[in-house]
Design a protein around this motif. Structure first.
Motif, PDB file in Angstrom:
ATOM      1  N   UNK A 107      -3.951  -3.639  -7.641  1.00  0.00           N
ATOM      2  CA  UNK A 107      -3.071  -2.483  -7.477  1.00  0.00           C
ATOM      3  C   UNK A 107      -3.840  -1.196  -7.686  1.00  0.00           C
ATOM      4  N   UNK A 108      -3.360  -0.341  -8.565  1.00  0.00           N
ATOM      5  CA  UNK A 108      -4.055   0.907  -8.876  1.00  0.00           C
ATOM      6  C   UNK A 108      -5.036   0.748 -10.043  1.00  0.00           C
ATOM      7  N   UNK A 109      -5.327  -0.497 -10.424  1.00  0.00           N
ATOM      8  CA  UNK A 109      -6.438  -0.758 -11.325  1.00  0.00           C
ATOM      9  C   UNK A 109      -6.132  -0.751 -12.808  1.00  0.00           C
ATOM     10  N   UNK A 110      -4.855  -0.766 -13.192  1.00  0.00           N
ATOM     11  CA  UNK A 110      -4.514  -0.697 -14.615  1.00  0.00           C
ATOM     12  C   UNK A 110      -5.183  -1.834 -15.403  1.00  0.00           C
ATOM     13  N   UNK A 123       0.806  -1.207   0.000  1.00  0.00           N
ATOM     14  CA  UNK A 123       0.000   0.000   0.000  1.00  0.00           C
ATOM     15  C   UNK A 123       0.845   1.266   0.000  1.00  0.00           C
ATOM     16  N   UNK A 124       2.087   1.156   0.473  1.00  0.00           N
ATOM     17  CA  UNK A 124       2.918   2.352   0.650  1.00  0.00           C
ATOM     18  C   UNK A 124       3.221   3.071  -0.662  1.00  0.00           C
ATOM     19  N   UNK A 125       3.104   2.361  -1.794  1.00  0.00           N
ATOM     20  CA  UNK A 125       3.332   3.014  -3.078  1.00  0.00           C
ATOM     21  C   UNK A 125       2.246   4.001  -3.447  1.00  0.00           C
ATOM     22  N   UNK A 126       1.036   3.807  -2.892  1.00  0.00           N
ATOM     23  CA  UNK A 126      -0.077   4.712  -3.165  1.00  0.00           C
ATOM     24  C   UNK A 126      -0.323   4.914  -4.651  1.00  0.00           C
ATOM     25  N   UNK A 127      -0.696   6.135  -5.004  1.00  0.00           N
ATOM     26  CA  UNK A 127      -1.028   6.434  -6.404  1.00  0.00           C
ATOM     27  C   UNK A 127       0.164   6.244  -7.329  1.00  0.00           C
ATOM     28  N   UNK A 128       1.382   6.350  -6.783  1.00  0.00           N
ATOM     29  CA  UNK A 128       2.565   6.235  -7.640  1.00  0.00           C
ATOM     30  C   UNK A 128       2.798   4.803  -8.112  1.00  0.00           C
ATOM     31  N   UNK A 129       2.089   3.853  -7.518  1.00  0.00           N
ATOM     32  CA  UNK A 129       2.182   2.480  -8.021  1.00  0.00           C
ATOM     33  C   UNK A 129       1.691   2.398  -9.473  1.00  0.00           C
ATOM     34  N   UNK A 130       0.887   3.334  -9.896  1.00  0.00           N
ATOM     35  CA  UNK A 130       0.403   3.299 -11.281  1.00  0.00           C
ATOM     36  C   UNK A 130       1.555   3.372 -12.275  1.00  0.00           C
ATOM     37  N   UNK A 131       2.672   4.014 -11.885  1.00  0.00           N
ATOM     38  CA  UNK A 131       3.852   4.045 -12.748  1.00  0.00           C
ATOM     39  C   UNK A 131       4.499   2.659 -12.863  1.00  0.00           C
TER      40      UNK A 131
END
Length: 283
Positions: free
Chosen positions: A69-72, A31-39
């Motif tokens: 993850x961020x839903x990609x 979870x610590x990646x937050x929105x930047x996990x989308x990269x």
């Protein structure tokens, strides 16, 4: 039998009460990646598209994106007209996924859930997809049982999993030098999901399986840009860097940059990363 498939007409960012105690810490790390996990997902977008192609989603089908993850992946599946539910351990990841779906006018339901104990009915989905996600479950046998349970008879699955001899594994070897010793006995390696023999052990009883090799190309402007992407958006790397003192963190940064520098091109870096796509038909 479990209830709670949810409706495709809403985004759910539920509490993490369904996460088992042994997965609370991994949930925090991812979870610590937050929105930047989308990269991070952007960096494997070619392998995600490969997996979705082999899943072949159809309009109106109920499809679960496991470890979204961020839903990609869920967004790509939803563009085929499927009714998608995306689940993940990370509440912040799920919140960003829901926000992105709304921004793109995609009707996707999201919820925090544990891959080893899914809150859905038996046979709730026509298909299940997991792109480099379920392989990181703490207890692979439990995750495999759940994956099969929620897929209806005659339904199908599609997975991508990193191989145990490719570039992603080698990057984890770089990280391992900075990690504390594992407990005894050591937990199962997620890269065991990168062996077709192991996938067959886990899923072959419930699915007729077929495999296809693939190579994902991770491109960045520079090795330093790769460090920035992973140290801010990839939970395991971000958490590891945060756990180190200043000197050790600088050494980790140096080694991660050096690893990616092996793949320098005239335009930046391009890292070939081997994976398997597994397609399964539910018996």
């Amino acid at each position: 039998m479990r209830s709670g498939t949810g409706s495709g007409s809403e985004s759910i960012t539920g509490e993490s009460g369904g996460i088992q105690p042994h997965n609370v810490r991994p949930a925090g790390i991812w979870n610590s990646g937050g929105s930047r996990y989308d990269e991070i997902s952007r960096g494997i977008a070619d392998s995600i598209a490969h997996c979705v192609l082999r899943l072949a989603p159809r309009p109106g089908e109920r499809i679960l994106d496991l470890a979204t993850g961020t839903g990609w992946t869920s967004r790509l599946v939803a563009r085929h007209g499927a009714q998608v539910v995306g689940v993940d351990l990370g509440a912040d990841l799920i919140a960003f996924a829901a926000e992105q779906a709304r921004a793109e006018n995609l009707d996707i339901a999201y919820r925090v859930a544990d891959a080893e104990s899914l809150p859905f009915d038996d046979g709730a989905f026509d298909a299940v997809i997991s792109t480099c996600g379920v392989m990181f479950a703490s207890r692979p046998e439990a995750a495999a049982v759940e994956l099969a349970r929620v897929c209806r008879p005659g339904g199908r699955i599609a997975l991508t999993t990193w191989t145990p001899d490719g570039a992603v594994f080698e990057m984890f070897r770089v990280m391992k030098a900075y990690m504390p010793p594992p407990p005894t006995p050591a937990p199962p390696s997620p890269f065991e999901w990168g062996r077709t023999e192991r996938i067959t052990e886990l899923l072959g009883r419930d699915f007729d399986l077929a495999f296809e090799k693939g190579v994902s190309f991770y491109r960045e402007a520079s090795p330093e840009a790769a460090w920035e992407t992973f140290s801010t958006g990839y939970g395991p790397m971000k958490a590891l860097a945060a756990s180190l003192d200043e000197n050790r963190r600088a050494e980790l940064q140096r080694d991660v940059i050096a690893f990616h520098a092996q793949f320098t091109t005239p335009l930046g870096i391009c890292v070939p990363r081997d994976y398997w796509v597994t397609r399964g038909l539910r018996r």
